[in-house]
Design an enzyme around this catalytic site. Structure first.
Site, PDB file in Angstrom:
ATOM      1  N   CYS A   1      11.992  -2.341  -5.481  1.00 22.39           N
ATOM      2  CA  CYS A   1      13.101  -2.905  -6.263  1.00 22.39           C
ATOM      3  C   CYS A   1      14.216  -3.364  -5.336  1.00 22.39           C
ATOM      4  O   CYS A   1      14.051  -4.318  -4.594  1.00 22.39           O
ATOM      5  CB  CYS A   1      13.559  -1.875  -7.301  1.00 22.39           C
ATOM      6  SG  CYS A   1      14.480  -2.600  -8.659  1.00 22.39           S
TER       7      CYS A   1
ATOM      8  N   HIS B   1       8.366   0.198 -10.052  1.00 26.40           N
ATOM      9  CA  HIS B   1       8.731   1.499  -9.479  1.00 26.40           C
ATOM     10  C   HIS B   1       7.564   2.483  -9.493  1.00 26.40           C
ATOM     11  O   HIS B   1       7.400   3.222 -10.474  1.00 26.40           O
ATOM     12  CB  HIS B   1       9.877   2.115 -10.279  1.00 26.40           C
ATOM     13  CG  HIS B   1      11.194   1.458 -10.056  1.00 26.40           C
ATOM     14  ND1 HIS B   1      12.058   1.841  -9.052  1.00 26.40           N
ATOM     15  CD2 HIS B   1      11.807   0.444 -10.701  1.00 26.40           C
ATOM     16  CE1 HIS B   1      13.154   1.095  -9.095  1.00 26.40           C
ATOM     17  NE2 HIS B   1      13.029   0.232 -10.086  1.00 26.40           N
TER      18      HIS B   1
ATOM     19  N   GLU C   1       7.380   5.280  -8.070  1.00 26.41           N
ATOM     20  CA  GLU C   1       7.859   6.670  -8.141  1.00 26.41           C
ATOM     21  C   GLU C   1       8.143   7.097  -9.579  1.00 26.41           C
ATOM     22  O   GLU C   1       8.312   8.276  -9.866  1.00 26.41           O
ATOM     23  CB  GLU C   1       9.101   6.850  -7.251  1.00 26.41           C
ATOM     24  CG  GLU C   1      10.427   6.377  -7.832  1.00 26.41           C
ATOM     25  CD  GLU C   1      10.653   4.867  -7.734  1.00 26.41           C
ATOM     26  OE1 GLU C   1       9.692   4.126  -7.452  1.00 26.41           O
ATOM     27  OE2 GLU C   1      11.801   4.411  -7.957  1.00 26.41           O
TER      28      GLU C   1
END
Lengths: 733, 233
Positions: free
Chosen positions: B86, B203, B205
């Site tokens: 990002c 993302h 994560e």
């Protein structure tokens, strides 16, 4: 000249007289300014304090009730949640983007001021008719403002509610809630007790923005309000993000004796509130305050509402270390004053005393008004409205209309502009369950969060409506499997000096108090926003409830989506068909009237406890409370979420068809379960004294409803999903 | 394996990446403050998401001048694994480690949603535990993810197979309709020429644990770990 000054600053003649007596002389311009902001409704709660005292505020779970920057509730293992909701209505009406953004900034500061790491934001919004261009502009601006600020901070915006009603046409409501997590031994308070302690200002520099914002927030909105645009502050979320990290570093190193954010009334109120708690005084030198504009007067410095600033009372001898930490984050940290004995609030410019007022008089001395309450004419008229005379609408058409109503339709257009996943704790995202669920890393626990208020109910019957706001919030938490712990509220009303408005306030607060007491969800923090009126009249009374619940085992949580074909659909709670105050009456008959359905707190409590047990025992596949749109809309929403059809059966023996399908009577949920769990479920339901009936089954790709065996509704799930999912987008395109 | 998560002022996914590496992947990890000037001792770097310097000028435009960046560039040139997620992707573009630039989303609005990606290659250090042409599900959250580059660069990216992820439908069909931000050629993630630096808007994560609704992101971090284990053994 003087008269003009105090009146312009929002003080009455009587109040000004009182100030002269306190001072024993004519106050100067600065001193009048200080009194006027501290005695504004926004800071002093002068119209609401006697009513607020009636809220239950205690319980074994409560660590900190009202009176600090936010409430604190124990969640076990040495951890606590810190939360509060606050309004930013007036600024948002004038400048929606900055108004909403700084609303988020302010409430987030209230949370980390307590030493907590902010972990979630929620909101509660009200707008006028979205068919109106100005309303759409307000909605776009407010949503972008909330999103940009919270997203930049990296705090997920996980939940909220949005309603549209003509009553908010010129006066939208923007209430922001923040929830933080803290170790109970690291809670910071806004106090300065040691005489000789220094006081530091940290964070952003001070400018001329927002001077008299607190006073502005305590007036009705008018054509002239636009001229007050300079009273609206400008937010800098990047600065706030740095401020959060720096302040939490101070807490970790135990450098702080007291901490307070600078919100409404800026330095004036933060200093007064911090030193007055222990009866201390203060000498503050405005020349030391870092500024971003030149030639600012003492008055401007003291009253500025520049954002992203905090007041720190350091532990003795830690100023140097505090400066180092702030320097790392590229922020100012400057000593501006000293705590003194004797209770005088002295404003200096170098060696020159610019003003001196007794600090207790600013806080405790704020006048309190018990206003006259008078029942408005509409109350009995609406309550006795004969709903039997209203014709039953075509169920299929009514359902389609309801799904397209912006009050029921998907809010994805709104929440997809909010980062709801950052921090990687969000275990139930917006729209998936009746409340947001966040995990607490390193434990099996979760917390559930929600905001609620059906203001049409509150308008039609403030007492029942107030109870219902609390009950709905608690039921929403139970629907995801959480035990409701405590609540915060944001009391949005019109002008309290008008007897009909004060009557709404008084009765809705009484209703909320009773429900909160019965459900053992005390009020631990809150905010009052009055004078929400325009030339067209007052808003609907809107006492928003923000509630927090606890899940012992987050793996046992429940969402609202139907799961598998063959699962049974049940209605838990009493079978009811009252239509008073329903979205159905509004959307299909253009009526906002009728008797608000009766609330039975004992039933509510039993249902709330039952749901926790059922979800704990993993007996439910889905659970969704019955609110706007009634039982049929609840079932349809579960079907859309699960992308699977369902069939619902009713009999007209149960009452009129529209009542059965669309009643918003409280204390009821639509749930689904595996057939194999039915026996065990029935046993638990009976043990807990809750009524139940099977209303249908999950399966197929259409939404069907039969009345006495005759089909009255058939909509493909995809079609329902298109109507429900696209309604707000359609307005906003 | 030791990871370093670079923290810029305004980074806000730093703790999320740290959590996944430490608690889920079970590897060593440190935060690296942006004022540091060395990245010695790390086997991989993560440039996390967020709003470095508030992204007030242009996303990543100021962060690229942080004192740590020369060391990050040197680390990349020596073949070290870097993943920019990002805002991290945006910083990699600004730093010139990856080609192209970011524009505001086609909708001009921030978007937070779950999207689907098509995996274009499974022979890279970031995707070896994924399968080529597989569709994975992963969250996005950004206001400026509309990747753009000129025709020549795009042709080069395609020729050199440096596009690792593209936006697609749940069944793997590529179309603008499934592209959340309007990026050119539905690009969601690209690598440098050498293949050791990945920039991606989604993302990973945020989908590395079941409780968050999916674990496709975990497979990207696990790929990095396996690649490192092979090289270092």
């Amino acid at each position: 000249m003087k008269e003009l000054t105090y009146r312009e600053m929002g003080l009455t003649e009587e109040e000004y007289g009182k100030i002269k007596i306190i001072m024993g002389r004519e106050p100067n311009y600065l001193e009048i300014g200080i009194f006027s902001v501290m005695w504004s409704e926004h800071c002093g709660y002068k119209n609401s304090r006697p009513l607020l005292k009636t809220f239950p505020t205690e319980g074994p779970q409560v660590i900190q009730g009202p009176g600090e920057n936010a409430g604190v509730v124990d969640i076990g293992d040495g951890q606590a949640v810190v939360f509060k909701i606050e309004s930013h209505n007036h600024p948002s009406a004038i400048e929606p983007y900055q108004g909403a953004a700084t609303g988020v900034g302010g409430i987030v500061r209230d949370i980390f001021t307590m030493g907590a790491r902010p972990i979630a934001n929620l909101n509660s919004l009200r707008f006028g008719d979205p068919g109106d261009a100005r309303v759409r502009e307000l909605l776009s601006g407010v949503v972008a403002g909330i999103g940009d600020y919270g997203n930049c901070l990296g705090i997920p915006t996980v939940g909220g509610e949005v309603y549209f009603n003509q009553a908010y046409q010129g006066n939208p409501l923007v209430n922001a809630m923040c929830v933080g997590l803290v170790q109970t031994d690291e809670i910071a308070l806004a106090v300065a007790s040691e005489v000789g302690s220094t006081i530091m200002i940290v964070g952003a520099k001070t400018g001329r923005d927002g001077i008299h914002g607190a006073t502005f927030a305590s007036e009705e909105l008018s054509e002239k309000s636009k001229e007050k645009r300079p009273s609206v502050q400008v937010g800098d979320p990047f600065m706030e993000k740095l401020l959060i990290e720096a302040c939490l570093e101070l807490i970790k190193e135990d450098l702080v004796a007291g901490m307070q954010d600078l919100g409404a009334a800026g330095l004036t109120s933060s200093i007064a509130e911090t030193v007055s708690k222990r009866g201390r005084g203060v000498d503050v030198d405005v020349l030391k305050v870092p500024r971003r504009e030149t030639n600012m007067s003492a008055y401007e410095v003291m009253l500025s509402e520049s954002q992203e600033r905090m007041l720190i009372v350091p532990r003795p001898g830690t100023e140097g270390r505090i400066k180092e930490i702030f320097d790392k984050w590229g922020l100012d940290a400057v000593t501006i004053g000293t705590v003194t004995e004797g209770g005088a609030f002295r404003v200096m410019e170098g060696n020159e005393v610019m003003g001196e007022v007794p600090v207790m008089e600013l806080t405790e001395g704020c006048p309190v008004y018990v206003r006259v309450a008078e029942e408005p004419d509409y109350y009995q008229r609406c309550k006795s409205y004969d709903l039997a005379a209203i014709l039953d609408a075509n169920p299929q058409e009514a359902l389609e209309k309801l799904l397209a109503s912006p009050n029921i339709a998907s809010k994805k257009w709104i929440f997809s502009q909010y980062d709801y996943q950052v921090m990687t704790n969000t275990a139930l995202i917006p729209g998936d369950g009746d409340a947001a669920v966040l995990r607490i890393k390193g434990t099996r626990k979760g917390i559930a969060l929600v905001t609620d208020c059906n203001s049409r109910f509150v308008y039609l019957d403030p007492y029942r409506g107030g109870m219902l706001a609390v009950c709905e919030a608690a039921l929403n938490l139970a629907c995801v499997g959480a035990k409701p712990l405590a609540l915060t509220n944001c009391l949005n009303f019109g002008n309290p000096e008008k007897p009909n408005i004060y009557w709404q306030m008084k009765n809705s607060i009484a209703g909320m108090s009773e429900a909160a007491r019965y459900l053992e969800t005390p009020v631990v923090s809150g905010n009052v926003s009055l004078y929400n009126e325009t030339a067209q009249g007052a808003i609907y009374p809107t006492p928003v409830v923000g509630m927090v619940g606890l899940l012992k085992d987050i793996d046992r949580r429940c969402d609202m989506a139907f799961k598998d074909a063959g699962d049974l659909i049940i209605l838990l709670g009493r079978f009811r068909d009252e239509l008073g105050g329903s979205e159905y009456l509004s959307v299909c008959h253009g009526l906002e009237t009728g008797e608000v359905p009766e609330v039975n707190l004992e039933e509510e409590k039993r249902l709330i406890e039952l749901l926790q047990i059922l979800i704990q025992e993993q007996l439910l596949q889905s659970c969704h409370d019955i609110s706007e749109g009634g039982m049929m809309v609840a079932a349809v929403e579960s079907a859309i979420k699960g992308n699977i059809g369902c069939g619902v059966r009713i009999n007209t023996d149960d009452g009129r068809v529209d009542g059965v399908l669309f009643s918003e009577a409280p204390g009821r949920v639509v749930a689904s379960l595996k057939r194999s769990n039915m026996d065990r479920l029935v046993q638990v339901v009976i043990e807990n004294g809750v009524e139940m009936r099977v209303i249908g089954a999950v399966g197929g790709d259409s939404l069907l409803c039969d009345n006495n065996g005759k089909e009255i509704i058939r909509i493909p799930v995809l079609e329902a999903s298109r109507i429900w999912g696209g309604a707000i987008d359609c307005f906003m395109k | 394996m030791k990871f370093g998560v670079v923290v810029f002022p305004g980074s806000n996914c730093d703790a999320d990446c740290y959590h996944v590496i430490k608690e889920v992947l079970g590897q060593e990890v440190d935060y690296i403050w942006h004022k540091e000037i060395a990245v010695q001792g790390y086997d991989a770097l993560i440039l996390p998401g967020g709003f470095s310097y508030g992204d007030y000028l242009r996303t990543g435009a100021i962060a690229r001048f942080s004192p740590i960046m020369p060391a990050v560039i040197e680390f990349a040139n020596q073949g070290g694994l870097i993943i920019g997620i990002c805002n991290g992707f945006q910083i990699l573009l600004e730093a010139g480690l990856l080609p192209g630039a970011m524009l505001r989303n086609r909708s001009l609005k921030f978007i937070c949603d779950k999207v689907h990606l098509q995996v274009k290659r499974d022979d890279t250090p970031f995707t070896r535990l994924l399968k080529q042409d597989e569709t994975i599900s992963i969250p996005v959250a950004h206001g400026e993810g509309n990747y753009f580059c000129d025709a020549e660069t795009l042709a080069e990216l395609q020729r050199e197979k440096r596009i690792l992820f593209t936006y697609c439908s749940p069944s793997g069909e590529e179309d603008m309709v499934f592209n959340p931000n309007g990026s050119i050629a539905n690009i969601a993630g690209i690598t440098n020429k050498q293949g050791n630096v990945l920039g991606m808007m989604p993302h990973p994560e945020r989908c590395s644990e079941h409780i968050l609704g999916g674990t496709d992101g975990y497979r990207i971090f696990a790929s990095m770990l396996q690649s490192w284990q092979e090289v270092s053994c």
